[in-house]
Design a protein around this motif. Sequence first.
Motif, PDB file in Angstrom:
ATOM      1  N   ASP A   1      43.945   7.079   1.789  1.00  0.00           N
ATOM      2  CA  ASP A   1      44.923   7.593   0.843  1.00  0.00           C
ATOM      3  C   ASP A   1      46.357   7.227   1.236  1.00  0.00           C
ATOM      4  O   ASP A   1      47.178   6.888   0.382  1.00  0.00           O
ATOM      5  CB  ASP A   1      44.809   9.120   0.737  1.00  0.00           C
ATOM      6  CG  ASP A   1      43.553   9.556  -0.003  1.00  0.00           C
ATOM      7  OD1 ASP A   1      42.820   8.679  -0.514  1.00  0.00           O
ATOM      8  OD2 ASP A   1      43.284  10.772  -0.051  1.00  0.00           O
ATOM      9  N   ILE A   2      46.664   7.283   2.533  1.00  0.00           N
ATOM     10  CA  ILE A   2      48.059   7.106   2.933  1.00  0.00           C
ATOM     11  C   ILE A   2      48.493   5.648   2.947  1.00  0.00           C
ATOM     12  O   ILE A   2      49.683   5.367   3.101  1.00  0.00           O
ATOM     13  CB  ILE A   2      48.345   7.746   4.314  1.00  0.00           C
ATOM     14  CG1 ILE A   2      47.506   7.074   5.403  1.00  0.00           C
ATOM     15  CG2 ILE A   2      48.104   9.242   4.279  1.00  0.00           C
ATOM     16  CD1 ILE A   2      47.889   7.536   6.804  1.00  0.00           C
ATOM     17  N   THR A   3      47.559   4.712   2.786  1.00  0.00           N
ATOM     18  CA  THR A   3      47.943   3.301   2.718  1.00  0.00           C
ATOM     19  C   THR A   3      47.912   2.763   1.290  1.00  0.00           C
ATOM     20  O   THR A   3      48.127   1.568   1.080  1.00  0.00           O
ATOM     21  CB  THR A   3      47.026   2.443   3.611  1.00  0.00           C
ATOM     22  OG1 THR A   3      45.673   2.580   3.167  1.00  0.00           O
ATOM     23  CG2 THR A   3      47.141   2.856   5.066  1.00  0.00           C
ATOM     24  N   ALA A   4      47.649   3.607   0.304  1.00  0.00           N
ATOM     25  CA  ALA A   4      47.600   3.165  -1.090  1.00  0.00           C
ATOM     26  C   ALA A   4      49.002   2.893  -1.628  1.00  0.00           C
ATOM     27  O   ALA A   4      49.988   3.493  -1.199  1.00  0.00           O
ATOM     28  CB  ALA A   4      46.903   4.212  -1.948  1.00  0.00           C
ATOM     29  N   SER A   5      49.092   1.952  -2.570  1.00  0.00           N
ATOM     30  CA  SER A   5      50.351   1.599  -3.229  1.00  0.00           C
ATOM     31  C   SER A   5      50.207   1.761  -4.736  1.00  0.00           C
ATOM     32  O   SER A   5      49.092   1.876  -5.263  1.00  0.00           O
ATOM     33  CB  SER A   5      50.727   0.146  -2.908  1.00  0.00           C
ATOM     34  OG  SER A   5      50.919  -0.041  -1.529  1.00  0.00           O
ATOM     35  N   TYR A   6      51.344   1.739  -5.430  1.00  0.00           N
ATOM     36  CA  TYR A   6      51.368   1.915  -6.880  1.00  0.00           C
ATOM     37  C   TYR A   6      52.282   0.868  -7.492  1.00  0.00           C
ATOM     38  O   TYR A   6      53.150   0.305  -6.824  1.00  0.00           O
ATOM     39  CB  TYR A   6      51.846   3.321  -7.232  1.00  0.00           C
ATOM     40  CG  TYR A   6      50.978   4.401  -6.631  1.00  0.00           C
ATOM     41  CD1 TYR A   6      49.900   4.932  -7.330  1.00  0.00           C
ATOM     42  CD2 TYR A   6      51.211   4.858  -5.332  1.00  0.00           C
ATOM     43  CE1 TYR A   6      49.080   5.908  -6.765  1.00  0.00           C
ATOM     44  CE2 TYR A   6      50.399   5.819  -4.758  1.00  0.00           C
ATOM     45  CZ  TYR A   6      49.334   6.338  -5.478  1.00  0.00           C
ATOM     46  OH  TYR A   6      48.526   7.283  -4.905  1.00  0.00           O
ATOM     47  N   LEU A   7      52.090   0.593  -8.789  1.00  0.00           N
ATOM     48  CA  LEU A   7      52.886  -0.402  -9.487  1.00  0.00           C
ATOM     49  C   LEU A   7      53.489   0.185 -10.756  1.00  0.00           C
ATOM     50  O   LEU A   7      52.860   1.026 -11.417  1.00  0.00           O
ATOM     51  CB  LEU A   7      52.015  -1.602  -9.880  1.00  0.00           C
ATOM     52  CG  LEU A   7      51.572  -2.564  -8.784  1.00  0.00           C
ATOM     53  CD1 LEU A   7      50.658  -3.636  -9.384  1.00  0.00           C
ATOM     54  CD2 LEU A   7      52.756  -3.205  -8.091  1.00  0.00           C
ATOM     55  N   PRO A   8      54.698  -0.274 -11.140  1.00  0.00           N
ATOM     56  CA  PRO A   8      55.227   0.100 -12.460  1.00  0.00           C
ATOM     57  C   PRO A   8      54.391  -0.534 -13.566  1.00  0.00           C
ATOM     58  O   PRO A   8      53.660  -1.506 -13.339  1.00  0.00           O
ATOM     59  CB  PRO A   8      56.653  -0.472 -12.436  1.00  0.00           C
ATOM     60  CG  PRO A   8      56.605  -1.576 -11.420  1.00  0.00           C
ATOM     61  CD  PRO A   8      55.603  -1.153 -10.391  1.00  0.00           C
ATOM     62  N   ASP A   9      54.477   0.030 -14.742  1.00  0.00           N
ATOM     63  CA  ASP A   9      53.790  -0.462 -15.951  1.00  0.00           C
ATOM     64  C   ASP A   9      52.277  -0.283 -15.889  1.00  0.00           C
ATOM     65  O   ASP A   9      51.543  -0.879 -16.679  1.00  0.00           O
ATOM     66  CB  ASP A   9      54.129  -1.934 -16.235  1.00  0.00           C
ATOM     67  CG  ASP A   9      55.607  -2.148 -16.498  1.00  0.00           C
ATOM     68  OD1 ASP A   9      56.201  -1.311 -17.205  1.00  0.00           O
ATOM     69  OD2 ASP A   9      56.179  -3.139 -15.990  1.00  0.00           O
ATOM     70  N   TRP A  10      51.795   0.530 -14.936  1.00  0.00           N
ATOM     71  CA  TRP A  10      50.378   0.873 -14.847  1.00  0.00           C
ATOM     72  C   TRP A  10      50.219   2.385 -14.948  1.00  0.00           C
ATOM     73  O   TRP A  10      51.063   3.137 -14.454  1.00  0.00           O
ATOM     74  CB  TRP A  10      49.782   0.407 -13.519  1.00  0.00           C
ATOM     75  CG  TRP A  10      49.431  -1.047 -13.464  1.00  0.00           C
ATOM     76  CD1 TRP A  10      50.284  -2.080 -13.205  1.00  0.00           C
ATOM     77  CD2 TRP A  10      48.134  -1.614 -13.657  1.00  0.00           C
ATOM     78  NE1 TRP A  10      49.603  -3.267 -13.225  1.00  0.00           N
ATOM     79  CE2 TRP A  10      48.276  -3.019 -13.489  1.00  0.00           C
ATOM     80  CE3 TRP A  10      46.869  -1.092 -13.934  1.00  0.00           C
ATOM     81  CZ2 TRP A  10      47.203  -3.901 -13.611  1.00  0.00           C
ATOM     82  CZ3 TRP A  10      45.797  -1.967 -14.043  1.00  0.00           C
ATOM     83  CH2 TRP A  10      45.971  -3.352 -13.888  1.00  0.00           C
ATOM     84  N   ASP A  11      49.138   2.827 -15.605  1.00  0.00           N
ATOM     85  CA  ASP A  11      48.790   4.241 -15.664  1.00  0.00           C
ATOM     86  C   ASP A  11      47.499   4.470 -14.883  1.00  0.00           C
ATOM     87  O   ASP A  11      46.551   3.680 -14.986  1.00  0.00           O
ATOM     88  CB  ASP A  11      48.560   4.699 -17.116  1.00  0.00           C
ATOM     89  CG  ASP A  11      49.770   4.458 -17.990  1.00  0.00           C
ATOM     90  OD1 ASP A  11      50.893   4.752 -17.532  1.00  0.00           O
ATOM     91  OD2 ASP A  11      49.586   3.963 -19.113  1.00  0.00           O
ATOM     92  N   GLY A  12      47.448   5.558 -14.119  1.00  0.00           N
ATOM     93  CA  GLY A  12      46.202   5.940 -13.469  1.00  0.00           C
ATOM     94  C   GLY A  12      45.660   4.901 -12.520  1.00  0.00           C
ATOM     95  O   GLY A  12      44.444   4.749 -12.391  1.00  0.00           O
ATOM     96  N   MET A  13      46.528   4.169 -11.847  1.00  0.00           N
ATOM     97  CA  MET A  13      46.093   3.113 -10.935  1.00  0.00           C
ATOM     98  C   MET A  13      46.713   3.302  -9.560  1.00  0.00           C
ATOM     99  O   MET A  13      47.889   3.658  -9.443  1.00  0.00           O
ATOM    100  CB  MET A  13      46.481   1.737 -11.471  1.00  0.00           C
ATOM    101  CG  MET A  13      45.918   0.564 -10.665  1.00  0.00           C
ATOM    102  SD  MET A  13      46.987  -0.002  -9.333  1.00  0.00           S
ATOM    103  CE  MET A  13      47.671  -1.486 -10.065  1.00  0.00           C
ATOM    104  N   ARG A  14      45.898   3.098  -8.527  1.00  0.00           N
ATOM    105  CA  ARG A  14      46.418   2.930  -7.182  1.00  0.00           C
ATOM    106  C   ARG A  14      45.714   1.718  -6.571  1.00  0.00           C
ATOM    107  O   ARG A  14      44.652   1.304  -7.050  1.00  0.00           O
ATOM    108  CB  ARG A  14      46.193   4.166  -6.308  1.00  0.00           C
ATOM    109  CG  ARG A  14      44.745   4.449  -5.971  1.00  0.00           C
ATOM    110  CD  ARG A  14      44.634   5.586  -4.963  1.00  0.00           C
ATOM    111  NE  ARG A  14      43.242   5.861  -4.619  1.00  0.00           N
ATOM    112  CZ  ARG A  14      42.862   6.719  -3.675  1.00  0.00           C
ATOM    113  NH1 ARG A  14      43.777   7.385  -2.988  1.00  0.00           N
ATOM    114  NH2 ARG A  14      41.583   6.917  -3.424  1.00  0.00           N
TER     115      ARG A  14
END
Length: 273
Positions: A40-53
């Motif tokens: 969990d602590i190494t996950a990243s996120y992106l703009p323009d995405w919903d419900g994604m890691r």
Amino acid sequence: MTYHVPRGGLPPQTALTTGGDGRARFTEAYAVIPARTQSDITASYLPDWDGMRMWVLARPLSGFAETFSWYVAEVAPGGGSEDPEADPEAEAVLFVVDGHLSLRADGSTYELEPGSYAYLPQVADWSLRNASEATATFHWIRKAYHRVEGLPEPDVLVTHERDVEPVEMPGTDGVWSTTRFVPTDDLSHDMHVNIVSFAPGGTIPFPETHVMEHGLYVLEGKAVYLLNTDWVEVEAGDFMWLRAFCPQACYAGGPGPFRYLLYKDVNRHAPLT
């Protein structure tokens, strides 16, 4: 066919650091990112995405990957993006390992499931959605496309592993085979993403040393892998990066098949600047 799927979470406080994560290595010639580090602590996120890691396993970086980035992305039910790619020069390969996704590319819609492969050229207009009631997980491999004057650029390609006949490596009686989603003589492509498979006891019987940079994600099984001068144990969910000319070989350990998703850059002059 089975495909490893990272589930996040965290090891308990009672776990030893030198257990699963203790195999992590980062050297000038190669890197090993064990499956357990996709937490969990190494996950990243992106703009323009919903419900994604996602877990970023490789990115262009001095002393690391030079030609590609590699994500493992998890999309929740109803999640996705209508504008997933921010770089107009980026081509992509998507490979689904869990759940179902709906891909729209250049006006056509494709339903993806575990084992689905999609090549998306840098000129493609595409979007991705999870319309199901379960989480979906896919690999997303990105590269800046290298155009060649007079050579046509690739088209969108969507297929499935079961529809591509593996090619036996010469003299191995099928113990070592490669599933090639793109023909090797199609010079419009400047990267290949294949699946390499070994039966228990199968080997790469010499230290491969070549110009292609590699990313490898173990989909299934375990092996002992030669990386430069080190023999390293790897298993399903582990990621390896190998710089150009890093010697590599392996012994598949059994008891089942050893299979990995493999990236390499191909079919272009070596840049001189």
